[in-house]
Scaffold this active site. Structure first.
Site, short mmCIF file in Angstrom:
data_model
loop_
_atom_site.label_atom_id
_atom_site.label_comp_id
_atom_site.label_asym_id
_atom_site.label_seq_id
_atom_site.Cartn_x
_atom_site.Cartn_y
_atom_site.Cartn_z
N LYS A 157 0.84 -1.20 0.00
CA LYS A 157 0.00 0.00 0.00
C LYS A 157 0.87 1.24 0.00
CE LYS A 157 -2.03 2.49 3.21
NZ LYS A 157 -2.00 3.81 2.54
N GLY A 214 -5.53 3.17 -0.49
CA GLY A 214 -6.53 3.61 0.48
C GLY A 214 -5.91 4.24 1.71
N GLY A 270 -4.75 4.90 5.59
CA GLY A 270 -4.05 4.07 6.57
C GLY A 270 -5.02 3.38 7.51
N GLY A 284 -4.63 0.25 5.26
CA GLY A 284 -3.39 -0.08 5.97
C GLY A 284 -3.70 -0.97 7.17
N GLU A 290 10.64 1.77 9.79
CA GLU A 290 11.50 2.92 9.48
C GLU A 290 10.71 4.16 9.80
OE1 GLU A 290 14.50 3.04 8.61
OE2 GLU A 290 14.69 0.88 8.32
N CYS A 327 13.26 11.91 5.78
CA CYS A 327 13.51 11.54 7.17
C CYS A 327 14.99 11.72 7.54
CB CYS A 327 13.05 10.11 7.43
SG CYS A 327 13.67 8.95 6.23
N GLU A 345 9.60 16.20 15.30
CA GLU A 345 9.84 16.15 13.86
C GLU A 345 8.89 17.08 13.13
OE1 GLU A 345 8.81 12.57 11.64
OE2 GLU A 345 10.67 12.74 10.50
O1 TXE Z 1 2.48 9.35 7.86
P1 TXE Z 1 1.79 8.05 8.29
P2 TXE Z 1 1.77 10.70 7.46
C1 TXE Z 1 6.37 11.58 9.47
C2 TXE Z 1 6.33 13.07 9.34
C3 TXE Z 1 4.92 13.34 8.98
C4 TXE Z 1 4.23 12.32 9.86
C5 TXE Z 1 2.88 11.94 9.42
O2 TXE Z 1 6.65 13.67 10.56
O3 TXE Z 1 4.51 14.63 9.28
O4 TXE Z 1 5.08 11.20 9.80
O5 TXE Z 1 2.85 11.67 8.03
C6 TXE Z 1 -0.11 4.33 6.44
N1 TXE Z 1 -2.22 1.02 9.74
N2 TXE Z 1 6.79 10.89 8.28
O6 TXE Z 1 0.52 11.02 8.17
O7 TXE Z 1 0.41 8.33 8.71
C7 TXE Z 1 -0.43 5.52 5.58
O8 TXE Z 1 -1.61 5.31 4.84
C8 TXE Z 1 -1.48 0.79 8.65
C9 TXE Z 1 8.11 10.36 8.30
O9 TXE Z 1 1.66 10.65 6.01
O10 TXE Z 1 2.71 7.35 9.19
C10 TXE Z 1 0.82 5.60 4.73
O11 TXE Z 1 0.76 4.64 3.68
N3 TXE Z 1 -0.98 1.77 7.88
C11 TXE Z 1 8.33 9.41 7.22
C12 TXE Z 1 1.91 5.23 5.73
O12 TXE Z 1 1.24 4.51 6.76
C13 TXE Z 1 -1.23 3.03 8.23
C14 TXE Z 1 7.71 9.69 5.94
C15 TXE Z 1 2.65 6.43 6.35
O13 TXE Z 1 1.68 7.30 6.89
C16 TXE Z 1 -1.99 3.33 9.38
C17 TXE Z 1 6.36 10.19 6.06
C18 TXE Z 1 -2.52 2.25 10.14
N4 TXE Z 1 -3.28 2.44 11.22
C19 TXE Z 1 5.97 10.80 7.22
N5 TXE Z 1 -2.07 4.67 9.48
C20 TXE Z 1 9.73 8.89 7.06
N6 TXE Z 1 10.34 8.43 8.12
O14 TXE Z 1 10.24 8.82 5.96
C21 TXE Z 1 -1.38 5.20 8.45
N7 TXE Z 1 -0.88 4.22 7.67
#
Ligand code: TXE
Length: 479
Positions: free
Chosen positions: A173, A204, A206, A210, A248, A282, A383
């Site tokens: 996903k 879709g 998260g 997810g 990660e 990141c 962050e």
């Molecule tokens: O990330 P999410 P978001 C950090 C950064 C950012 C914050 C939130 O600080 O502001 O995270 O970003 C899926 N079960 N990083 O909201 O929510 C989601 O659909 C399963 C750091 O976009 O963590 C997406 O595919 N999956 C980072 C993925 O998780 C779930 C890069 C990441 O989304 C889920 C991006 C659930 N319950 C953001 N909820 C890095 N380290 O590179 C969400 N997802």
């Protein structure tokens, strides 16, 4: 343009016909819809993956390698199309998508196509006991890969390439915020001859799609990149189901600059490590500590260079800083800039949203430098994940090490010095999974990649990734 799920080698609409709007961050407009897949879609993807597993796990390494390399070649041939799609979906400058995101996605497939042919396991002779032990590294079965929006195809393929290479079948996903290139990849998988069901891509939210992947009792491993809070949630769901987990997560990476460094190189690289991809990497060095003796000079030179960065439409070749990924993310980042003011941080560059002519509703923000007085403030501890960095001076090596490590995260650190002893002392003591010395973001795909503390669990990259995507089984034979 509407996109579909890629299940069992074919494109499908979501079963319950739920859709999410997809925004173009450069102009704030909706330009398509994506499925918000439910449990039934994930179940279909699981059934396809399960059916494909027996054959794929027995497919020779040469054949797997050939297909992975073919995918890589097709991505290279479609560079322009993929780069344009990535830039439109994410808001990143097209130049960056062309030079970094898509070439790196192609390298991921090529690298793991070769790596799998070199992957080996151990044997241990039990001397005196007349027995030999050997380790099998068997594919796990059906695995889940969940990736974020900042480097969409780059991080998506960083997971799926080793998973497929190791003989698993996948339900993957991409982020709902940037699904487009993962969708386009479906066509390439078919063209490259990847058997149907080996890689299934479901789109879709998260919380729906997810979550359905993470909770699925038969999906035995989850590889996730995203925010630390999401990672913690996934760990809570997956732990009682005894899934293998690779997480990660975020970073709040220190950049330590000593007076004895190669100044010009440091300055140029620090602009990049602060603001590349609008600071949405990141690995960006968002806390910059500068030795006091060069602090004032650095401050002037850094601000001068950053003020020259052009914020503009992602398709403009002259653009250095494109749009942030979404409206809510822009709001989060500006919230932190306001918080900095309350915390007595001094904004010495940028700090305001930008109206780009013709694209006034896009999510643009000036690259922002904030001078802070202490490492304890929230702006230095949480962050932000946008084009915002802090700077502050330090006096001794001991002080800067203490500040660098006083943070919940531990992904990467950058060190600028020409002193060998200091390099060794600090790189061994910095709490980070990756330490760059006199460079930043120089990547060799064989190296372990990942973080400590709230930055994650486990390592990706090279044979570490192949180990993650396999079960080790010991066979002990008495002779
Ligand atoms: O990330 P999410 P978001 C950090 C950064 C950012 C914050 C939130 O600080 O502001 O995270 O970003 C899926 N079960 N990083 O909201 O929510 C989601 O659909 C399963 C750091 O976009 O963590 C997406 O595919 N999956 C980072 C993925 O998780 C779930 C890069 C990441 O989304 C889920 C991006 C659930 N319950 C953001 N909820 C890095 N380290 O590179 C969400 N997802």
């Amino acid at each position: 343009m509407n996109i579909q799920n890629y299940i069992n080698g074919k494109f499908h609409n979501p079963i319950e016909n739920n859709w999410i709007d997809n925004y173009n961050p450069a102009n704030g407009e909706i330009y398509g819809q994506i499925p918000n897949s439910g449990k039934a879609d994930v179940e279909n993807a699981y059934n396809a993956a399960k059916a494909a597993f027996t054959k794929w796990s027995q497919t020779s390494l040469e054949e797997r390698s050939r297909i992975l390399i073919k995918i890589s070649e097709l991505l290279e041939q479609n560079l322009k199309r993929f780069a344009e799609a990535e830039s439109k979906d994410n808001g990143k400058p097209i130049s960056l998508a062309k030079a970094v995101d898509i070439p790196r996605a192609a390298s991921n497939f090529r690298f793991f196509g070769y790596a799998i042919t070199q992957f080996a396991s151990e044997s241990h002779e039990s001397v005196g006991q007349k027995a030999i032990n050997y380790t099998l590294r068997q594919p796990i079965g059906v695995v889940g890969c969940i990736s974020p929006w900042n480097l969409p195809l780059y991080l998506f393929t960083w997971k799926i390439a080793p998973a497929i290479a190791a003989g698993n079948c996948i339900i993957a996903k991409p982020s709902e915020v940037t699904p487009m290139t993962a969708y386009l990849l479906g066509e390439i998988l078919t063209e490259a001859g990847l058997p149907k069901g080996v890689l299934n891509i479901v789109h879709g939210l998260g919380a729906t799609t997810g979550q359905a992947i993470v909770e699925h009792p038969e999906i035995k491993a989850i590889s996730f990149t995203g925010g630390s809070a999401t990672g913690a949630h996934i760990a809570r769901v997956a732990a009682p189901l005894f899934k293998k987990l690779s997480l990660e997560l975020g970073g709040k990476n220190p950049n330590l600059i000593f007076a004895d460094c190669d100044y010009e190189n440091m300055l140029e690289t620090t602009v990049r490590s602060s603001f590349a991809n609008q600071g949405q990497i990141c690995l960006c060095g968002s806390r910059i500590f500068i030795e006091k003796t060069i602090y004032e000079k650095f401050k002037i030179d850094f601000v001068n260079k950053v003020e020259k960065l052009k914020v503009g439409h992602p398709s403009d070749a002259k653009t250095n800083i494109g749009a942030l990924v979404s409206k809510s993310h822009l709001e989060k980042v500006t919230h932190y800039i306001n918080l900095a003011k309350q915390e007595n941080g001094k904004i010495i560059c940028g700090g305001k949203t930008v109206s780009v002519e013709g694209y006034e509703n896009g999510y643009y923000l000036e690259p922002t430098i904030i001078e802070v007085k202490s490492n304890d403030c929230r702006i230095n501890q949480e962050e932000i994940f946008g084009p915002v960095v802090t700077i502050m001076p330090f006096t001794t090596e001991k002080d800067v090490l203490e500040m660098a490590n006083t943070v919940n995260y531990g992904l990467s650190a950058t060190l600028w010095t020409n002193n060998l002893k200091r390099t060794l002392r600090l790189s061994h003591q910095l709490q980070a999974g990756i330490v760059w010395v006199n460079t930043w973001m120089l990547r060799d795909l064989r190296t372990p990649f990942g973080g400590m503390k709230a930055s994650g669990v486990g390592r990706e990259g090279g044979f570490e990734a192949l180990r993650f995507f396999t079960e080790a089984k010991n066979v002990c034979i008495k002779y």
